[in-house]
Design a protein around this motif. Sequence first.
Motif, mmCIF file in Angstrom:
data_model
loop_
_atom_site.group_PDB
_atom_site.id
_atom_site.type_symbol
_atom_site.label_atom_id
_atom_site.label_comp_id
_atom_site.label_asym_id
_atom_site.label_seq_id
_atom_site.Cartn_x
_atom_site.Cartn_y
_atom_site.Cartn_z
ATOM 1 N N SER A 142 0.828 -1.017 0.060
ATOM 2 C CA SER A 142 0.070 0.253 -0.089
ATOM 3 C C SER A 142 0.894 1.268 0.053
ATOM 4 O O SER A 142 0.613 2.070 -0.715
ATOM 5 C CB SER A 142 -0.819 -0.176 1.337
ATOM 6 O OG SER A 142 -1.990 -0.976 1.169
ATOM 7 N N LYS A 143 1.864 1.244 0.880
ATOM 8 C CA LYS A 143 2.655 2.640 1.268
ATOM 9 C C LYS A 143 3.459 2.669 -0.350
ATOM 10 O O LYS A 143 3.814 3.706 -0.892
ATOM 11 C CB LYS A 143 3.546 2.621 2.002
ATOM 12 C CG LYS A 143 2.627 2.741 3.435
ATOM 13 C CD LYS A 143 3.798 2.271 4.761
ATOM 14 C CE LYS A 143 2.760 2.614 6.175
ATOM 15 N NZ LYS A 143 3.269 2.498 6.930
ATOM 16 N N MET A 146 1.003 3.985 -2.757
ATOM 17 C CA MET A 146 0.738 5.400 -2.549
ATOM 18 C C MET A 146 1.842 6.450 -3.110
ATOM 19 O O MET A 146 1.389 7.496 -3.561
ATOM 20 C CB MET A 146 0.642 5.449 -1.263
ATOM 21 C CG MET A 146 -0.904 5.105 -0.615
ATOM 22 S SD MET A 146 -0.919 5.419 1.134
ATOM 23 C CE MET A 146 -1.174 7.310 1.045
ATOM 24 N N LYS A 150 1.320 9.072 -5.919
ATOM 25 C CA LYS A 150 1.460 10.471 -5.757
ATOM 26 C C LYS A 150 1.861 11.053 -6.726
ATOM 27 O O LYS A 150 1.562 12.388 -7.072
ATOM 28 C CB LYS A 150 2.194 10.606 -4.583
ATOM 29 C CG LYS A 150 2.537 12.140 -4.046
ATOM 30 C CD LYS A 150 3.433 12.261 -2.765
ATOM 31 C CE LYS A 150 3.591 13.663 -2.349
ATOM 32 N NZ LYS A 150 4.357 13.762 -1.163
ATOM 33 N N LEU A 156 -5.218 8.742 -2.812
ATOM 34 C CA LEU A 156 -5.058 7.503 -1.850
ATOM 35 C C LEU A 156 -5.089 7.566 -0.533
ATOM 36 O O LEU A 156 -4.130 8.573 -0.254
ATOM 37 C CB LEU A 156 -3.847 6.838 -2.444
ATOM 38 C CG LEU A 156 -3.705 6.433 -3.873
ATOM 39 C CD1 LEU A 156 -2.362 5.808 -4.434
ATOM 40 C CD2 LEU A 156 -4.970 5.599 -4.657
ATOM 41 N N GLU A 157 -5.642 6.946 0.176
ATOM 42 C CA GLU A 157 -5.466 7.110 1.797
ATOM 43 C C GLU A 157 -5.374 5.702 2.203
ATOM 44 O O GLU A 157 -5.955 4.718 1.993
ATOM 45 C CB GLU A 157 -6.804 7.521 2.471
ATOM 46 C CG GLU A 157 -6.952 7.638 3.784
ATOM 47 C CD GLU A 157 -8.034 8.307 4.349
ATOM 48 O OE1 GLU A 157 -8.391 8.220 5.586
ATOM 49 O OE2 GLU A 157 -8.928 8.774 3.605
ATOM 50 N N TYR A 158 -4.113 5.545 3.063
ATOM 51 C CA TYR A 158 -3.527 4.400 3.719
ATOM 52 C C TYR A 158 -4.526 3.918 4.720
ATOM 53 O O TYR A 158 -5.036 4.707 5.568
ATOM 54 C CB TYR A 158 -2.117 4.497 3.936
ATOM 55 C CG TYR A 158 -1.446 3.325 4.814
ATOM 56 C CD1 TYR A 158 -1.252 2.380 4.174
ATOM 57 C CD2 TYR A 158 -1.610 3.593 6.437
ATOM 58 C CE1 TYR A 158 -0.576 1.216 4.889
ATOM 59 C CE2 TYR A 158 -1.012 2.367 7.011
ATOM 60 C CZ TYR A 158 -0.379 1.293 6.422
ATOM 61 O OH TYR A 158 0.164 0.267 6.971
#
Length: 290
Positions: A142-143, A146, A150, A156-158
């Motif tokens: 996920s990170k 993201m 970007k 996107l929200e973790y």
Amino acid sequence: MKIGFIGFGEVGYEMTKGFISQDSRHDIFVYDPLYEKAETKARAEEAQAMLFNTPLHVVQQELDVLFVAVPAPYSFDAWKSAASHLTRTTICVDLTTASSETKKQIASELHSTNSKFVDAAIMGPLKGNQHKVPMMVSGNASKEFMAWGKELEMNLEYVSDVPGDATNIKFIRSIFTKGLSTLLHEVMEIAEKLEMDETILASITSTIDKEPFETVMNRLITGNVLHSERRVKEMENVIAFMLENDVEPHMTRATRDKLLNISNTDLKERFHGKAPTHWKQVMQSINHGE
């Protein structure tokens, strides 16, 4: 960027148009079971995407990110067929509405090939937003996704590193959004039939707009602790009223049943006959016996 889509319906089509409008140098490769249809070919041409006749051709393009955007029942099979051909550098993003358990199964399947998995839940309309549509993301990559997103101005929200958590948020929120839409349909159906729609709309608007939403929610949930039994009888009268006017009370029956369920708990006794001060106290009492 090299971006792939397995599934080129509305999700893939709108996101692809967004990626290309953001930077026409992106290479986008897509597959859809309806690849032979003129409409699919026209969409791919408009979105400047290369349309393939098999998903494997998409996967073999040394992709930065692979999105799967197929109907939920086909999600697991789509990933399973692609897994052995994925590179370890490709970020695998599931955009489907498959269940959290299915997302976990997919992540486990991909883990055996050391692939990076993201459960991405779309939280808004695609038209207008396209690739910038709000998404909640969870899963082991996920990170990294993201950071990649970007650069492309994605929204996107973790959530967590646990696949399925993003989907659970979407599902829980859907109880409200879809439930509210059908509840309002039922309300305005009977209101318009009796030529009271403008009066009812003004009354509801006044109730909702005069206080912050959480204040309204707090009052409604805590109020049920003391008044659910009385409200059951009221809703039974409403059901009869709607049937008399030939409007089927689907949502009203559900409200009656939920109030009856609340009445059959010992919530009123737990709070000693007094309304709790906060809605969270009610939920903690129900879920944890606190």
